[in-house]
Design an enzyme around this catalytic site. Structure first.
Site, PDB file in Angstrom:
ATOM      1  N   VAL A 195       0.566  -1.137   0.379  1.00  0.00           N
ATOM      2  CA  VAL A 195      -0.022  -0.139   0.054  1.00  0.00           C
ATOM      3  C   VAL A 195       0.456   0.935  -0.383  1.00  0.00           C
ATOM      4  O   VAL A 195       1.286   1.327   0.449  1.00  0.00           O
ATOM      5  CB  VAL A 195      -0.735  -0.283   1.660  1.00  0.00           C
ATOM      6  CG1 VAL A 195      -1.742   1.362   1.025  1.00  0.00           C
ATOM      7  CG2 VAL A 195      -1.833  -1.693   1.154  1.00  0.00           C
ATOM      8  N   PRO A 196       1.049   2.385  -1.209  1.00  0.00           N
ATOM      9  CA  PRO A 196       2.137   3.145  -1.384  1.00  0.00           C
ATOM     10  C   PRO A 196       1.656   4.235  -0.580  1.00  0.00           C
ATOM     11  O   PRO A 196       1.615   5.088  -1.385  1.00  0.00           O
ATOM     12  CB  PRO A 196       2.129   3.059  -3.121  1.00  0.00           C
ATOM     13  CG  PRO A 196       0.592   2.943  -3.553  1.00  0.00           C
ATOM     14  CD  PRO A 196       0.064   1.576  -2.450  1.00  0.00           C
ATOM     15  N   CYS A 197       2.364   4.471   0.600  1.00  0.00           N
ATOM     16  CA  CYS A 197       1.938   5.288   1.503  1.00  0.00           C
ATOM     17  C   CYS A 197       2.574   6.472   1.100  1.00  0.00           C
ATOM     18  O   CYS A 197       2.417   7.781   1.413  1.00  0.00           O
ATOM     19  CB  CYS A 197       1.778   5.610   2.830  1.00  0.00           C
ATOM     20  SG  CYS A 197       2.983   4.450   3.588  1.00  0.00           S
ATOM     21  N   HIS A 198       3.758   5.863   0.253  1.00  0.00           N
ATOM     22  CA  HIS A 198       4.891   6.873   0.289  1.00  0.00           C
ATOM     23  C   HIS A 198       4.440   7.872  -0.878  1.00  0.00           C
ATOM     24  O   HIS A 198       5.146   9.073  -1.106  1.00  0.00           O
ATOM     25  CB  HIS A 198       6.506   6.209  -0.196  1.00  0.00           C
ATOM     26  CG  HIS A 198       6.574   5.124  -1.630  1.00  0.00           C
ATOM     27  ND1 HIS A 198       5.492   4.488  -1.646  1.00  0.00           N
ATOM     28  CD2 HIS A 198       6.403   5.760  -2.952  1.00  0.00           C
ATOM     29  CE1 HIS A 198       5.666   3.365  -2.743  1.00  0.00           C
ATOM     30  NE2 HIS A 198       5.532   4.818  -3.573  1.00  0.00           N
TER      31      HIS A 198
END
Length: 248
Positions: free
Chosen positions: A151-154
């Site tokens: 889950v690409p929170c970046h």
């Protein structure tokens, strides 16, 4: 005899179904962050953290404190995990987010749909998740993201356009976004100029600057805006792909 040894003996006596209910599995795998430890249940990947300086035993203890289950080492990664950790396109692994609240799951789901090399502000995530006023709550969910990279929170940034912090450091966030094709220095410069949205005077559409449509706008036809409402007042329609109206 330790609790884990007792549970292991009980599981072995009662077969694989009980063992799967008692234990989660874990493995160490390569990723864009370097090696990571990954915990996997029967429902999917549940927890992921950097292996940098963290022994497997410490990861297992942290996992047990958070999720209440012991871990056993896996010999094989679940389908889709290794390509996803490397940033490959395609179907990633199943995720086990059943223990999270509905809002937490919504925030993670919305974040997982941000395309590689693009960014969205926390306010956009909160609105897309159905709670536009819960910007800080959405940021807190992502700060605790159990499965970063998957889950690409970046790809979530501050409302001011500043890239902001990341659980593994702001520099790693920049590295990840740059590797995905985002011009991070250009994004910094646009933010400093107050260009949080970009419109095209040929299409009449306004986008987030990182949207793939915005990247095709040539210089003479670019119209920068600080607020999407200002772009709408000037006659521009919000992009249906990046949906900048979600932060209006």
């Amino acid at each position: 005899m330790s609790i884990e040894e007792s549970l292991a003996g009980l599981a072995e006596q009662n077969g694989p179904d009980l063992e799967a209910r008692v234990f989660a599995g874990w493995l160490t795998a390569p990723s864009r962050l370097g090696d990571v430890h990954v915990a996997v249940t029967g429902a999917g990947v549940q927890y992921l953290r950097s292996a940098d300086g963290t022994p497997g035993e410490s990861f297992a203890e942290t996992y047990r404190e958070r999720f209440g289950r012991p871990l056993r080492q896996l010999s094989k990664a679940p389908r889709g995990l290794l390509p996803a950790l490397k940033g490959s396109k395609g179907q990633g692994p199943d995720l086990d987010v059943g223990g999270l609240s509905e809002f937490e799951r919504s925030v993670l789901d919305v974040t997982s749909r941000i395309p590689a090399g693009q960014v969205r502000p926390y306010g956009w995530v909160a609105r897309e998740a159905g709670r536009p006023a819960a910007v800080r709550a959405a940021a807190s969910v992502l700060a605790r993201n159990p499965v970063p990279l998957l889950v690409p929170c970046h790809r979530v940034v501050r409302g001011t356009g500043v890239l902001g912090d990341y659980m593994y450091g702001a520099e790693r966030k920049r590295e990840l976004l740059s590797a995905e094709g985002l011009d991070v220095d250009g994004a910094d410069a646009a933010t400093a100029r107050g260009e949080l949205f970009v419109a095209s005077d040929t299409t009449g559409i306004v986008c987030f600057p990182s949207c793939h449509h915005a990247r095709r706008i040539t210089g003479p036809h670019r119209r920068p805006f600080r607020k999407v409402d200002a772009a709408r007042a000037a006659g521009y329609r919000p992009c249906r792909d990046c949906r900048p109206a979600a932060v209006a």
